[in-house]
Every structure is written in C-alpha cells, then in structure tokens.
Design a protein around this motif. Sequence first.
Motif, short mmCIF file in Angstrom:
data_model
loop_
_atom_site.label_atom_id
_atom_site.label_comp_id
_atom_site.label_asym_id
_atom_site.label_seq_id
_atom_site.Cartn_x
_atom_site.Cartn_y
_atom_site.Cartn_z
N HIS A 236 65.94 -42.80 -18.53
CA HIS A 236 64.80 -43.07 -17.67
C HIS A 236 64.22 -41.76 -17.15
N VAL A 251 61.06 -44.86 -14.07
CA VAL A 251 60.44 -45.63 -15.16
C VAL A 251 61.23 -45.46 -16.45
N PRO A 252 61.18 -46.47 -17.34
CA PRO A 252 61.78 -46.30 -18.66
C PRO A 252 61.03 -45.23 -19.46
N THR A 255 57.19 -45.68 -20.89
CA THR A 255 56.66 -46.94 -20.40
C THR A 255 55.13 -46.95 -20.41
N THR A 256 54.57 -48.15 -20.46
CA THR A 256 53.17 -48.38 -20.10
C THR A 256 53.20 -49.01 -18.72
N ALA A 257 52.52 -48.40 -17.77
CA ALA A 257 52.54 -48.89 -16.39
C ALA A 257 51.25 -49.67 -16.11
N TYR A 396 54.02 -52.21 -12.24
CA TYR A 396 54.93 -52.81 -13.22
C TYR A 396 55.05 -51.86 -14.41
N PRO A 397 56.20 -51.18 -14.58
CA PRO A 397 56.39 -50.31 -15.75
C PRO A 397 57.14 -51.08 -16.84
N HIS A 398 56.47 -51.35 -17.94
CA HIS A 398 57.11 -52.17 -18.98
C HIS A 398 58.17 -51.38 -19.74
N ASP A 399 59.32 -51.98 -19.92
CA ASP A 399 60.43 -51.38 -20.67
C ASP A 399 60.35 -51.89 -22.10
N TRP A 400 59.76 -51.07 -22.98
CA TRP A 400 59.46 -51.50 -24.34
C TRP A 400 60.70 -51.66 -25.20
#
Length: 452
Positions: A236, A251-252, A255-257, A396-400
């Motif tokens: 991270h 964030v991962p 990420t896309t936030a 919201y940070p997406h964890d792909w």
Amino acid sequence: MPRGPNTIRTAPCTLLTACALKRQTSCSLLAHPAQLYRAHQPQLHLVNLHTTARRNMAIEIAPLPIPPSADASLLKDFGREVKGVHPGALTPEQFKEIHDLLYKHGALLFRNVDLTPEQQYALTKAFDPTSESYGHGNKKTEGEKKSILHPDLKTIPRVPQVQLIGNGVVYDHEGLAEAKLKHPSHTTFHKTRVSPEDEEKGYTRFYRWHIDAALYDLSPPKVTTLYGVTVPKGKHQRVRYDDGTGDELEVPLGTTAFVDGKTMFDILPPELKSLAVRTRVKYAPHPYVWMASAHALPTGLGITSEGLEMPYSELPPWEESKIKVLPMLWKNPVTGGLHFQVHPCGVAELLVDPLPEGAKREDALYPDGAHLTDLKEVRDLLYKMQRPAIAPNLVYPHDWEEKDLVLFHNRGVLHTVVGAFKPDQVRAFHQCNLAASDDPKGPTEEDVKKWA
C-alpha cells in the motif's frame, strides 16, 4: 459449444455483443435503455445453454468494501458490487436494473469477468445509444501532441472507442504489437512533488481529480467503464495532501480514487449551495493543451495560478461556438439529485446568475450575479467549494483485482489516478467512455428556488 479461435469475440452472442458488432453504425435513440437490446433481438441466434442459464440468474448486489479511513455513514449509498450476471450478456430487463443501479450508486463493480473490447464498448454505448466516438474523439489525443493526455492513451485498433492505459511495456495485445504505457505521475504535473526519498517510503499523491471529458466541442460522457487486464500487486502507498492540513490517506497500489459529486454538493454550507445552483462553468478551448505547461496543486484538485497556461492565440484552431459552458451542478436523470461536477483544471470563467425573486440576500455571494474572469479568483473559489469532498473520510480508493470491471457515472463522480509504479511493473487496463449525445442538464427552476 466448442471454443474456437474467435469464440471470445462472438460467444455468448448477446444483446450487447450484437450492438458491438455493428459499432460503425449508430444505434437508434430509443425511449428506454432496455429497448436498445430488444432492437437487436432478431440477431441473437448463437446463445448457448450456459449463457441462457446465466441470463436467467437474478442480480445480486452488495456494498463495496469501504476502507477504515472512510466515513461509512456518508458513503453508505456509494457503489455496489454486482453478482449473478455477466455484464457482456445482459437481458433488457437486467440492463434496466444495472442502468438504474449505476445512477443511484455512482459506481458498480463486477469481479472476475472475461470481457472483450467489443463487449466493453457495447455495454458503455448502451447507456447512450447514439454515442459513437471516444470521449475525447477517436485518435484525437494521439494526434494532438501538445495535449497533456497524449502520453497516457493507446487505442485498441479494431475498437477505437476503447483505450489501453497502464504502465510498462505490453506485447501482442488486442492488435497492438507493442505498447509502451506510462502511469501518470504527480512528479510531472504538480508544482511540488514528494521527494524521491519519501516515495521510496511509500508516500505519493492524487494525480488529477477530474471528469472524463474533452470539455471542448464534445459532450461529457455519461458512463466510463474500466477493466483490469493486468494488475500488479505491491505494498500500500500513503497519499499526502501536502496542503497544510496534515491530511493523509492509505491506498492500495495503483488505486483509482472516487468521490461522490452529490456528497460534494450536499456538504456545502447554505451560501455555497446557493452559489452552486446559480453558476455555470466556462471551460478553456482545448483545455488539455491550454493547461499542459501549468502545474497542479498538491492535492491534484486544480491548477496553481502562475500564468503558464498557453495563450488562446497559440492554441490549435478553435471556435467560440464549440467552447463548453456547463452547469456547475448536474442533475441525476434517475434520482433527480444534484451533483457538483466541475473539472477544476480546465475552468477559465464562472457565470453566476442573480438570486431569484424572493430569495434571502443576507450572506449570499454575488446576489446580483457575476461574471468571474480572474483565473486565480475562479480557482480559489472552486477549491473552497470542492476541497471538503476529497477529505480522506469521503474518498473511495478501489483495490483493483485482475478481471475487475468498474462502471462509474461520469456525470456524478470525480476520480483520479493515484500513486506510482516502477518501470518494470506492468499494468494494463481497458478504458471506454463515449462523447455523449447531449450536454448534462442543470438545476431546474424548482431546484434554484429551493437552494438559492
């Protein structure tokens, strides 16, 4: 059904893929999104038993995994994971449900999906059947070398509406013999940067908060789809806002936030709500060329005013009639909610309408209306209005994961690339958004009376 070399492109032959195979011909504008599929039903003669069974399954939804940093009460309506259906094999009824879920929740996640570029284009197009070209115009960013977007995009040759984005070198990919990809980095765009020593410790920044849109000539896409083909794993990282607040966000990697434009409006104090509901935003012509030499703020939420923007006289040829003047608030077509949708980096001017008759003038900003043309004043005001919504507890940070498909309401959320990869970390994503058939609708007269 036997799997041949072309099976991945033609099976299952669904209402979505039927539209994709006709991608050079615009689909008719129909009364309801689900009718798009019915219009193509006579072509659907290759559906196998497995596909039929999948299409008969009920749609299941679950909340997205909210990170500990987020305020669950404020993000409770944002985002849903969708299970039980394949996004490339939807019935008309299933698409209607997906359509409404997206507008209600802002983002939808499908896990572990095999999806061709044709299917991705068809799914994206289904939300706006007469849309045809990529959101920035097919191949326009490649042709415009001065654009800040130019290095970030590679076009899938047989489906030019789908772009390959990511990091590292990708070989023999969807008709591209070799694609050299570069993950956008704050180090090339922000006025200041995280030091190399701190980068090694895992510190990073948001790159650029934005809406996917050309913001000149073409209308902002309604929906963007992102599909994770190759997703590298790693430690991270920690986003630093570096704006004097001390804000940070874990964030991962890569990420896309996302932040919700509705929340961005909802949390404003009354005087800024009144301003927002009365304001239109004028963007610069060819904004990504205009801003290419300028530097971003450390939060990625707008540009530092240093006078480095390209003079209008030196831009590629432009026409006043093609400049975009859009409402500050965009109305959700399903919920009726108002979303604060401004791409702060490309804004040149603000046009404020006067207060409606009978509205309270006390504490009102620009009660008689205004035309703001001073770039620093415009940017400072926008930052004051938008910065609260990118606070760590609202992101919201997406964890792909590989084969993740994320759909997001491009007219309802802002998003940003985050973080940094090493050159040998290969990341490959397919992105699709389509220049819309119309501009976003703004607040109604009733909305203005309510909020002004």
